[in-house]
Design an enzyme around this catalytic site. Structure first.
Site, mmCIF file in Angstrom:
data_model
loop_
_atom_site.group_PDB
_atom_site.id
_atom_site.type_symbol
_atom_site.label_atom_id
_atom_site.label_comp_id
_atom_site.label_asym_id
_atom_site.label_seq_id
_atom_site.Cartn_x
_atom_site.Cartn_y
_atom_site.Cartn_z
ATOM 1 C CE LYS A 16 -24.906 4.364 68.814
ATOM 2 N NZ LYS A 16 -25.757 3.951 69.855
ATOM 3 C CE1 TYR A 48 -24.745 -1.489 69.125
ATOM 4 C CE2 TYR A 48 -25.602 -0.836 67.124
ATOM 5 C CZ TYR A 48 -25.042 -0.545 68.195
ATOM 6 O OH TYR A 48 -24.446 0.883 68.285
ATOM 7 C CG ASN A 75 -26.537 6.771 72.293
ATOM 8 O OD1 ASN A 75 -26.450 6.251 71.116
ATOM 9 N ND2 ASN A 75 -26.273 5.794 73.478
ATOM 10 C CG HIS A 114 -20.498 1.808 68.945
ATOM 11 N ND1 HIS A 114 -21.233 0.778 69.865
ATOM 12 C CD2 HIS A 114 -19.557 1.016 68.327
ATOM 13 C CE1 HIS A 114 -20.250 -0.166 69.995
ATOM 14 N NE2 HIS A 114 -19.431 0.160 69.060
ATOM 15 C CD GLU A 174 -17.593 -2.887 68.450
ATOM 16 O OE1 GLU A 174 -18.374 -3.355 69.307
ATOM 17 O OE2 GLU A 174 -16.952 -1.860 68.690
HETATM 18 P P1 GTP Z 1 -22.600 1.977 72.375
HETATM 19 O O1 GTP Z 1 -21.289 2.401 72.381
HETATM 20 O O2 GTP Z 1 -23.390 2.235 71.340
HETATM 21 O O3 GTP Z 1 -22.277 0.439 72.782
HETATM 22 O O4 GTP Z 1 -23.202 2.402 73.711
HETATM 23 P P2 GTP Z 1 -22.895 2.179 75.249
HETATM 24 O O5 GTP Z 1 -21.904 1.005 75.471
HETATM 25 O O6 GTP Z 1 -22.757 3.472 75.943
HETATM 26 O O7 GTP Z 1 -24.255 1.385 75.828
HETATM 27 P P3 GTP Z 1 -24.581 -0.225 75.492
HETATM 28 O O8 GTP Z 1 -23.494 -0.990 74.910
HETATM 29 O O9 GTP Z 1 -25.098 -0.356 77.027
HETATM 30 O O10 GTP Z 1 -25.768 -0.285 74.753
HETATM 31 C C1 GTP Z 1 -25.672 -0.229 73.369
HETATM 32 C C2 GTP Z 1 -26.504 0.775 72.605
HETATM 33 O O11 GTP Z 1 -28.054 0.486 72.901
HETATM 34 C C3 GTP Z 1 -26.585 2.210 73.256
HETATM 35 O O12 GTP Z 1 -25.622 3.173 72.721
HETATM 36 C C4 GTP Z 1 -28.143 2.589 72.832
HETATM 37 O O13 GTP Z 1 -28.170 3.083 71.552
HETATM 38 C C5 GTP Z 1 -28.974 1.261 73.019
HETATM 39 N N1 GTP Z 1 -29.617 1.429 74.260
HETATM 40 C C6 GTP Z 1 -29.160 1.373 75.480
HETATM 41 N N2 GTP Z 1 -30.060 1.182 76.368
HETATM 42 C C7 GTP Z 1 -31.206 1.323 75.834
HETATM 43 C C8 GTP Z 1 -32.517 1.626 76.155
HETATM 44 O O14 GTP Z 1 -32.737 1.643 77.337
HETATM 45 N N3 GTP Z 1 -33.423 2.025 75.066
HETATM 46 C C9 GTP Z 1 -33.190 2.194 73.823
HETATM 47 N N4 GTP Z 1 -33.894 2.467 72.917
HETATM 48 N N5 GTP Z 1 -31.820 1.961 73.654
HETATM 49 C C10 GTP Z 1 -30.956 1.604 74.392
HETATM 50 MG MG MG Z 2 -21.452 -0.795 74.369
#
Ligand code: GTP
Ligand code: MG
Length: 138
Positions: A9, A49, A112, A115, A126
């Site tokens: 990212k 997304y 973070n 992805h 994807e």
């Molecule tokens: P990905 O591998 O990026 O999909 O991460 P994940 O599967 O661990 O998390 P998820 O699919 O639930 O959320 C996708 C992405 O949205 C996360 O990786 C974060 O970058 C972002 N995200 C999730 N929760 C939050 C939040 O509370 N605040 C913000 N700003 N971003 C969030």
């Molecule tokens: Mg995810």
């Protein structure tokens, strides 16, 4: 053997962490069979997304993911989807296990660093969002 999709990212490309993140992926036994650096437009990030479009953080996520270059990758290996999620660590770096990418590099739950696809079907979708079959060199 299995394939998964990974993205480094903008928070991580900005801090020049591509090599360190790739080292962790490779040390875990994942093979990087395709890789390219891309600067997504907000529309492209929003499309990628789209599953999160009703979540409160969607706007922030799209803005962040289009704020700088990302590195899109295809990883191959035994149980690649699960293995990659293990190396990534928990979404929130404060909850990520020692030695994971997010524990070592992530700045916050939003910024973070990586992805990873959450299942084989999502992985296939994807991968095709970013790569053609010709670009996958196993
Ligand atoms: P990905 O591998 O990026 O999909 O991460 P994940 O599967 O661990 O998390 P998820 O699919 O639930 O959320 C996708 C992405 O949205 C996360 O990786 C974060 O970058 C972002 N995200 C999730 N929760 C939050 C939040 O509370 N605040 C913000 N700003 N971003 C969030
Ligand atoms: Mg995810």
């Amino acid at each position: 053997t299995q394939r998964t999709f990974s993205m480094i990212k903008p928070d991580a490309t900005k801090r020049n962490l591509t090599g360190k993140i790739n080292a962790k992926l490779e040390e875990a036994g994942l093979r990087i069979i395709a890789q390219k650096r891309v600067h997504l437009t907000p529309a492209q990030a929003g499309q990628f997304y789209a599953v999160h479009k009703d979540r409160p953080f969607y706007g922030e996520l799209v803005e962040f993911m289009s704020s700088g270059p990302i590195v899109a990758q295809v990883l191959e290996g035994e149980d690649a989807v699960a293995k990659n999620r293990e190396v990534m660590g928990a979404t929130n770096p404060a909850e990520a296990a020692d030695g994971t990418i997010r524990k070592d590099f992530a700045l916050s739950i939003g910024e973070n660093s990586v992805h990873g696809s959450d299942g084989p079907d999502t992985a296939a979708e994807e991968i095709s969002f970013f790569f053609s079959g010709l670009e996958l060199v196993g």
